[in-house]
Design an enzyme around this catalytic site. Structure first.
Site, short mmCIF file in Angstrom:
data_model
loop_
_atom_site.label_atom_id
_atom_site.label_comp_id
_atom_site.label_asym_id
_atom_site.label_seq_id
_atom_site.Cartn_x
_atom_site.Cartn_y
_atom_site.Cartn_z
N HIS A 20 13.00 -3.67 48.40
CA HIS A 20 13.95 -4.89 48.35
C HIS A 20 13.06 -6.09 48.37
O HIS A 20 11.97 -6.34 48.49
CB HIS A 20 14.54 -4.74 49.61
CG HIS A 20 13.92 -4.71 51.11
ND1 HIS A 20 13.56 -6.05 51.56
CD2 HIS A 20 13.38 -3.74 51.82
CE1 HIS A 20 12.99 -5.76 52.79
NE2 HIS A 20 12.66 -4.47 52.85
N CYS B 288 9.54 0.19 54.71
CA CYS B 288 10.20 -0.23 53.44
C CYS B 288 9.14 -1.24 52.73
O CYS B 288 8.02 -1.49 53.31
CB CYS B 288 11.25 -1.14 53.62
SG CYS B 288 12.96 -0.15 54.27
#
Length: 189
Positions: free
Chosen positions: A149, A165
């Protein structure tokens, strides 16, 4: 960014601000937060590297904090990324199972247990930790809860900072998002 995207982004920011104000939340301005004025730096470099993987495959090195997109048999597009901090790195092969523009963020229950002050949901916008775009990583058809992301905190890119992440500048994730398809193979080393 084209004019329509700029208007959409502005509408999301206004809607989120109104929703926060209506919910009795402290406004971003009152809390001292600053709305980012750019999408951050571009880190993409074209690098000679033989991977043995198909064009389009994503290879993530948590040690080097890089994300490579295989361009051909001997070339990758390399991006600088933030990765999991100590105890939160992982390896394996997954696929991009979903993509989202200006995603909302729902911290997993395990994360909320570690950090009780986290909200149940953060709406899309300039204060959302998922940034401008998110690629959702799946294993055997199931969401892993890990993401590739963007981030509005560009200072965290290139460091060991997340709960597993992978963070890129918003500028980089906007480009990546356009070039990655659902089903793309992602190798995490």
């Amino acid at each position: 960014m084209n004019p329509l995207s700029m208007i959409r982004t502005w509408l999301v920011v206004v809607a989120c601000s109104l929703a926060m104000a209506g919910a009795g939340a402290v406004s971003a301005h009152a809390a001292g937060w600053k709305v980012p004025r750019s999408h951050g730096p571009a880190s993409k470099q074209i690098v000679s590297l033989e991977t043995g993987e198909r064009s389009g495959t994503i290879i993530i090195s948590t040690q080097d904090r890089t994300l490579d997109v295989v361009l051909d048999a001997a070339t990758v597009a390399r991006y600088s990324i933030g990765v999991g901090r100590d105890g939160f790195t992982w390896t394996g092969v997954v696929k991009v199972g979903h993509k989202a523009e200006w995603p909302s963020w729902r911290p997993p229950s395990e994360m909320r247990a570690r950090e009780p002050g986290l909200p149940e949901m953060v709406p899309p916008g300039p204060h959302n930790p998922l940034g401008a775009r998110a690629l959702y990583l799946y294993r055997n058809g199931t969401d892993t809860l890990y993401r590739i992301h963007g981030t509005n905190d560009t200072g965290s890119v290139g460091d060991f900072v997340s709960s597993g992440c992978f963070r890129l500048s918003n500028k980089d994730v906007l480009e990546l998002y356009e070039n990655v398809k659902i089903g793309t193979k992602v190798i995490v080393k």
